[in-house]
Design an enzyme around this catalytic site. Structure first.
Site, PDB file in Angstrom:
ATOM      1  N   CYS A 230      19.317  36.688   0.939  1.00 44.60           N
ATOM      2  CA  CYS A 230      18.272  36.563  -0.055  1.00 44.60           C
ATOM      3  C   CYS A 230      17.923  35.205  -0.515  1.00 44.60           C
ATOM      4  O   CYS A 230      16.696  35.011  -0.947  1.00 44.60           O
ATOM      5  CB  CYS A 230      18.524  37.631  -1.250  1.00 44.60           C
ATOM      6  SG  CYS A 230      18.726  38.950  -0.750  1.00 44.60           S
TER       7      CYS A 230
ATOM      8  N   HIS B 176      13.191  35.712  -6.668  1.00 46.67           N
ATOM      9  CA  HIS B 176      13.675  36.627  -5.739  1.00 46.67           C
ATOM     10  C   HIS B 176      13.405  37.920  -6.515  1.00 46.67           C
ATOM     11  O   HIS B 176      13.544  38.269  -7.604  1.00 46.67           O
ATOM     12  CB  HIS B 176      15.090  36.403  -5.354  1.00 46.67           C
ATOM     13  CG  HIS B 176      15.338  37.526  -4.469  1.00 46.67           C
ATOM     14  ND1 HIS B 176      14.837  38.205  -3.435  1.00 46.67           N
ATOM     15  CD2 HIS B 176      16.748  38.230  -4.461  1.00 46.67           C
ATOM     16  CE1 HIS B 176      15.549  38.703  -2.798  1.00 46.67           C
ATOM     17  NE2 HIS B 176      16.655  39.114  -3.571  1.00 46.67           N
TER      18      HIS B 176
ATOM     19  N   ASN C  22      12.778  44.987  -2.177  1.00 45.78           N
ATOM     20  CA  ASN C  22      13.610  43.673  -2.149  1.00 45.78           C
ATOM     21  C   ASN C  22      13.469  43.380  -0.236  1.00 45.78           C
ATOM     22  O   ASN C  22      13.996  43.944   0.128  1.00 45.78           O
ATOM     23  CB  ASN C  22      15.092  44.047  -2.250  1.00 45.78           C
ATOM     24  CG  ASN C  22      16.028  42.768  -2.164  1.00 45.78           C
ATOM     25  OD1 ASN C  22      15.424  41.515  -1.614  1.00 45.78           O
ATOM     26  ND2 ASN C  22      17.323  42.682  -2.682  1.00 45.78           N
TER      27      ASN C  22
END
Ligand code: UT7
Length: 321
Positions: free
Chosen positions: A112, A248, A278
């Site tokens: 990520c 994020h 996500n």
């Protein structure tokens, strides 16, 4: 000499999967997903649609926004956890799609945090004088590595891509990047098997994302709080000097905690987790492009990008748009 973002682009697959759709797949509820994560829907790549396809759309949009042609690019970095092939890299596949030959092209794997890593690397290439115009991408098809029987993970992730063009400039652009990792947390978030287990072996193994969500949550909140402090200190800035936080997009509660650490009103935090879920390495550039295109983030404003993910990896980039 600075490295400055001169264009952004993004792409989401057409198919939207809502929380109501998720209720038909696993034992979950719209209420649980909204309350615990902020997610209401996510985009899922179509059969036959791969990471490089998403990356190409995002790249072309970023090129157009920057007023650049593909042949102007002399560095391609693709951050991805879900590359199309064992080799060549997704960056090389994308280079071929864009019809350019000879420039540096490679993938970055920092899960990520991948896009933040890739942007930090591009900044160093430009500041060292070896690159004039970089294409930096985060692109993922996470839906291909989630276990659709595991409700603790499959409701969280989505597919997408975001891209930026980064050019050498006399005007301030990227002010600093801060990249970190601690592999001792590997057990909390991982895909337990990979290609070195052998292609034949892999067929029989559960090579899906596994996560101890609750524990990841706690480390993420603390670590992102620290990266905010580190970034401000390195630039001798106050919290109030930051115009925008582009975090994020893993969980709305984590984003709110980081915003609180920055004493920042949520009006100045870009949130896309509700609509995108996500998307791992794609989440930060997707959020950045969303807020640039809808006119929220304006030229000259100071923006903090931050991310946290598997590894653990974490990092930030502070920039003037
Ligand atoms: O992007 C990379 C980094 N990743 C992250 O930052 C993710 C960090 N973690 C999180 O965002 C959160 O921990 C989650 C959203 C993954 C989970 O939220 P939580 O509030 O930490 O829930 P939990 O894991 O403590 O689970 C609470 C309960 C459990 O039931 P019991 O044991 O209390 O009876 C789970 O079994 O919720 C249950 N549960 C679900 N229930 C309905 C777990 N997943 C689901 C689900 N639907 N999808």
């Amino acid at each position: 000499m600075y490295a400055r973002i001169t264009g952004t682009g993004s792409y989401l697959p057409a198919r939207i999967m809502t929380n109501a759709d998720m209720e038909k797949v696993v034992d979950t509820t719209d209420e649980w997903i909204r309350d615990r994560t902020g997610i209401t829907q996510r985009h899922i790549a179509a059969a036959g649609e791969y990471t490089v396809d998403l990356a190409e759309h995002a790249a072309r949009r970023a090129l157009q926004a920057a007023g650049k042609k593909a042949e102007d690019i002399d560095l391609i970095i693709v951050a991805t956890t879900t590359p199309d092939r064992i080799f060549p890299s997704t960056a090389c596949l994308l280079q071929q799609r864009l019809g350019i030959h000879g420039c540096t092209a490679f993938d970055v794997q920092a899960v990520c945090t991948g896009f933040v890593y890739a942007l930090g690397i591009a900044n160093n290439f430009i500041r060292a004088g070896s690159t004039r115009c970089a294409l930096v991408i985060g692109a993922e098809t996470l839906s291909r590595i989630v276990d659709w029987k595991d409700r603790t993970t499959c409701v969280l992730f989505g597919d997408g891509a975001g891209a930026v063009i980064v050019e050498a400039s006399d005007e301030p652009g990227i002010l600093s990047s801060h990249l970190h990792a601690d592999g001792s947390y590997e057990h909390l978030l991982n895909v337990p098997y990979g290609i070195s287990h052998g292609v034949d072996q892999l067929r029989t193994l559960d090579a899906y994302i596994t996560m101890k969500g609750n524990e990841v949550f706690k480390v993420a909140v603390n670590t992102l709080g620290r990266i905010v402090d580190e970034t401000l200190e390195a630039n001798h800035l106050k919290k109030s000097d930051i115009n925008w936080l582009v975090p994020h997009q893993a969980n709305l509660r984590i984003i709110q905690a980081t915003a609180k650490k920055l004493s920042m009103n949520m009006d100045h935090v870009v949130v896309t987790v509700d609509k995108h879920g996500n998307t791992s390495a794609a989440s930060v550039p997707l959020a950045l492009d969303t807020a640039v295109r809808d006119g929220r983030i304006k030229k000259g404003e100071t923006v903090m990008l931050e991310a946290f993910g598997g590894g653990f990896t974490w990092g930030s980039v502070l920039l003037k748009l």
